[in-house]
Design an enzyme around this catalytic site. Structure first.
Site, PDB file in Angstrom:
ATOM      1  N   LYS A  30       0.830  -1.203   0.000  1.00  0.00           N
ATOM      2  CA  LYS A  30       0.000   0.000   0.000  1.00  0.00           C
ATOM      3  C   LYS A  30       0.866   1.255   0.000  1.00  0.00           C
ATOM      4  CE  LYS A  30      -2.381  -1.249   3.620  1.00  0.00           C
ATOM      5  NZ  LYS A  30      -3.337  -1.280   4.733  1.00  0.00           N
ATOM      6  N   ASP A  50      -0.079   5.440  10.549  1.00  0.00           N
ATOM      7  CA  ASP A  50      -0.821   4.250  10.116  1.00  0.00           C
ATOM      8  C   ASP A  50      -1.547   3.601  11.288  1.00  0.00           C
ATOM      9  OD1 ASP A  50      -1.555   2.516   8.002  1.00  0.00           O
ATOM     10  OD2 ASP A  50      -0.091   1.032   8.653  1.00  0.00           O
ATOM     11  N   LYS A  66      -3.720   7.280   7.679  1.00  0.00           N
ATOM     12  CA  LYS A  66      -4.751   6.254   7.457  1.00  0.00           C
ATOM     13  C   LYS A  66      -6.013   6.635   8.210  1.00  0.00           C
ATOM     14  CE  LYS A  66      -4.551   2.046   9.361  1.00  0.00           C
ATOM     15  NZ  LYS A  66      -4.122   0.654   9.515  1.00  0.00           N
TER      16      LYS A  66
END
Length: 757
Positions: free
Chosen positions: A121, A241, A281
């Site tokens: 990702k 994240d 994120k």
């Protein structure tokens, strides 16, 4: 509002022209797979700007969802998954995932370090956006900070990109990272990522804060992190994240992680230099807190994009907010000061970041379009997966497999994945590259989903005993201890000569309990903690500790016979001293054949007794280390030692076992100890005074430091020694397997006894 970006710009990379030709339908689907992005377009008149600080965090929290229709619609679709067995469903959705073969392709073609979904990702993000500022590329100096980063896949992916890209190949890259400390015993196993394969090899680059927890949601840690990276001339990129375990309440994931997102954004605004980039994120963006956060980011960055990587599982709500060209702290300064003052775990629940009246309609309209777009993608994916779950033809399977192959090939081509030799990995220069949880065979301890959502909720309604009986440990826990049980683990050596020059003491907040350990299966530990919490009301002290009439305690005679087997002297008739700590030896004579026994008091049980049943209490650790220091000072060459321990779940007690391994030829254990005590008895034979001399001065200093903390003024006494041997040394050799085996035996025995009550 822009609906895409130029994916051909790769920060100086040259595209190869070796594409495989696919049919038009496949090409269309693949193109859509890599273009799931929406970008905010700021009005030219400068309508989007930061509110006055007096209007920030000064209004009641808006508890109602900003976009309730989208939230209800999505949760209604997701509710259809509640009766699906999660493992069967994951197997199905892994097959229908068009990007499902990318990870394997990248591993094969790129030799990528920590090649996980997260690696793919982030590599996709850095290959799709001009994430690395032009100033950094021109100067040849790049500095990055990574929040909530465990296990380190973003770092590994960025390293791969830098080392294989023409534009960055010769960049001088420095990085620092933060995450919940996987080695801190009070970080619950469901929150801290246990995978430490990169962390264990790069510990100096990781920031865990003054209390060693690594909790970035503490204000003091935010300010300490800024000092930690102060040697960086500028910070060019911050990634965040983070998330929480929301699997038991998936419908409220966005609200549950809102405060974490606030903290991550505040940290990025504080750390970043002008022109820097930020990757965050997030999940669904329906709640008022998320709307405010996106508006804040749009006011602070030139470009804000919401991106769903092709390699992000299409059925989940995960998206990445990619922010480019930071205006700088000066522009955000007044507001940033207020964010820092209100920083913390309740940040999203105290006051609303902005009142509704200050959110421009032009922004709200664009934001709703963004949410609607990703809502449609997710609902379409879940609906298709449900339909194919019921019935999938052979033709459809072949078509999906064809597309998966095409997507993997497109990923390699689009992002120019090149082979990176292991010598250029992040962890290439470690003394012991095998120093990690995975290579030593330790369980990761993460909370793995089993059964359906409905079944898991039903399981949570059961008592701890019923949950244990349904667990994979049930048969071992049910077994009664018998005298015939043999030792399954032995440390032979002694361990390689140690220099204490690299040893250091970490002091942090007193451990309230042990909810996480690098030296046991944390799922088993969770069962014990539940059992102890339930049983404490019935048994308030050790005089009432549980027992089992069917279990046979090991006899003193059998243990002494085992100690004699550890004799490494060439002449078996030479008298040796055996120093014995603890009770249960009353019937033993002062000499058994060639062993001359000397008795001493064992470390006392923790003051809170049954509440813990662990080795984390500072007073207990101080006494245990005192026993070790006394033993190393008083024993002679070839002597033996019998030392009882409650367990070795903490870094401190693990270090005590390591020191015994250094100073004795053989170390093993017996569980349970004589007299029905709870824990294990360490059997050590073949004492080596020369090894003891090398480590005794340092151990004495640590013991004194523990004593000082125990007798300190109130406030200072809330601190405790958490570690005195580097984790790199505690995770090497056979020590980890030994501790895993011993702790497993101890915990299973404790659970067995508690099951009898």
């Amino acid at each position: 509002m822009s609906s895409g970006h130029d994916s051909r710009k790769r920060g100086g990379r040259t595209q190869h022209n070796n594409m495989v030709v696919y049919d038009h339908e496949t090409l269309t689907e693949i193109k859509g797979l890599f273009c799931k992005v929406r970008s905010y377009a700021k009005p030219a008149a400068g309508e989007w700007r930061l509110p006055h600080p007096n209007d920030v965090l000064s209004h009641p929290v808006k508890k109602a969802c900003q976009l309730p229709g989208l939230k209800q619609s999505l949760n209604s679709v997701k509710n259809q998954l509640s009766d699906k067995n999660v493992q069967v469903w994951h197997q199905h959705t892994n097959f229908t995932n068009r990007a499902g073969k990318v990870i394997g392709a990248v591993r094969s073609a790129g030799n990528a370090e920590i090649c996980t979904q997260a690696w793919c990702k982030f590599y996709e993000i850095v290959g799709s956006f001009p994430l690395l500022p032009e100033e950094a590329l021109l100067s040849g100096e790049l500095n990055t900070v990574h929040l909530c980063e465990a296990p380190g896949a973003f770092i590994a992916a960025l390293n791969h990109y830098i080392k294989t890209s023409a534009a960055t190949r010769f960049c001088d890259w420095s990085w620092a990272a933060n995450t919940l400390n996987p080695y801190h015993e009070a970080n619950a196993g469901g929150t801290a990522i246990a995978d430490d394969r990169l962390i264990a090899n790069t510990l100096p680059w990781w920031f865990f804060g003054s209390d060693d927890t690594g909790d970035i949601m503490l204000q003091k840690h935010l300010l300490e992190l800024r000092a930690f990276v102060s040697n960086m001339r500028r910070v060019d990129l911050v990634t965040a994240d983070g998330s929480f375990d929301c699997q038991e309440n998936p419908g409220e994931q966005e609200a549950l992680v809102a405060s974490l997102h606030y903290c991550e954004v505040t940290a990025a605004l504080l750390l970043l230099s002008p022109g820097g980039s930020f990757v965050l994120k997030m999940f669904t963006l329906y709640e008022h807190s998320s709307v405010c956060l996106l508006y804040l980011l749009n006011c602070c960055f030139r470009s804000v994009n919401v991106f769903k990587p092709a390699t992000s599982k299409p059925g989940n709500s995960e998206v990445y907010v990619v922010c480019l060209d930071y205006d700088g702290k000066e522009a955000a300064s007044p507001l940033l000061s207020k964010l820092i003052r209100n920083y913390g775990a309740q940040m999203a629940h105290r006051e609303a970041l902005f009142p509704d009246a200050l959110l421009p309609q032009s922004f709200l309209s664009q934001h709703e379009d963004v949410c609607s777009y990703f809502h449609r993608l997710q609902v379409e994916t879940i609906t298709e997966n449900l339909r194919l779950f019921k019935d999938m033809s052979l033709e459809k399977r072949q078509q999906l497999d064809y597309i998966r192959e095409a997507a993997a090939h497109e990923y390699l081509h689009r992002f120019q994945v090149s082979h990176l030799p292991r010598s250029r990995w992040v962890s290439r220069n470690t003394v012991n590259p095998a120093c990690c949880r995975l290579s030593s065979g330790r369980p990761l301890g993460q909370k793995k989903q089993t059964g359906s959502f409905n079944e898991r909720r039903e399981l949570q309604s059961l008592s701890w005993r019923e949950r244990v009986q349904k667990s994979c440990y049930a048969s071992q826990i049910k077994t009664h201890c018998s005298q015939s049980r043999e030792a399954v683990c032995l440390l032979e050596g002694p361990a390689a000569a140690r220099s204490t020059e690299s040893w250091f003491v970490i002091v942090g907040r007193t451990l309230p309990a042990v909810t996480n350990s690098s030296f046991c299966d944390c799922a088993l530990l969770n069962h014990l903690n539940e059992a102890v919490t339930d049983a404490v009301a019935a048994m308030s002290d050790w005089g009432q500790r549980p027992s089992c009439v069917s279990c046979q305690a090991l006899s003193a005679a059998s243990i002494l016979a085992d100690v004699r087997e550890l004799d490494v002297s060439t002449e078996r008739k030479v008298k040796r001293r055996c120093l014995v700590f603890g009770s249960g030896w009353d019937s033993c004579p002062s000499q058994v054949e060639d062993l001359v026994l000397t008795f001493a008091a064992a470390p006392s049980f923790p003051q809170k007794g049954l509440i813990k049943l662990h080795d984390s209490e500072a007073q207990y650790q101080h006494q245990l280390l005192g026993c070790l220091v006394f033993s190393l000072r008083s024993l002679s060459p070839g002597d033996a030692l019998l030392l009882p321990v409650l367990s070795a779940l903490t870094r401190v007690t693990a270090a005590v076992v390591l020191c015994l391994h250094v100073c004795f030829h053989s170390v093993t254990f017996r569980c349970p100890p004589p007299a029905g005590a709870v824990g294990a008895l360490l059997l050590c034979g073949g004492f080596n005074p020369e090894a003891a001399v090398r480590i005794l001065p340092f151990l004495t200093e640590v013991h004194n430091r523990m004593g000082q903390l125990l007798t300190a003024e109130e406030g200072a006494s809330e601190k405790q020694v958490l570690q005195f041997v580097p984790m790199e040394e505690l995770l090497t050799g056979g020590l980890t397997e030994f501790l895993l085996t011993m702790n497993s035996e101890i915990i299973q025995h404790k659970l067995h006894l508690l099951m009898q009550t």
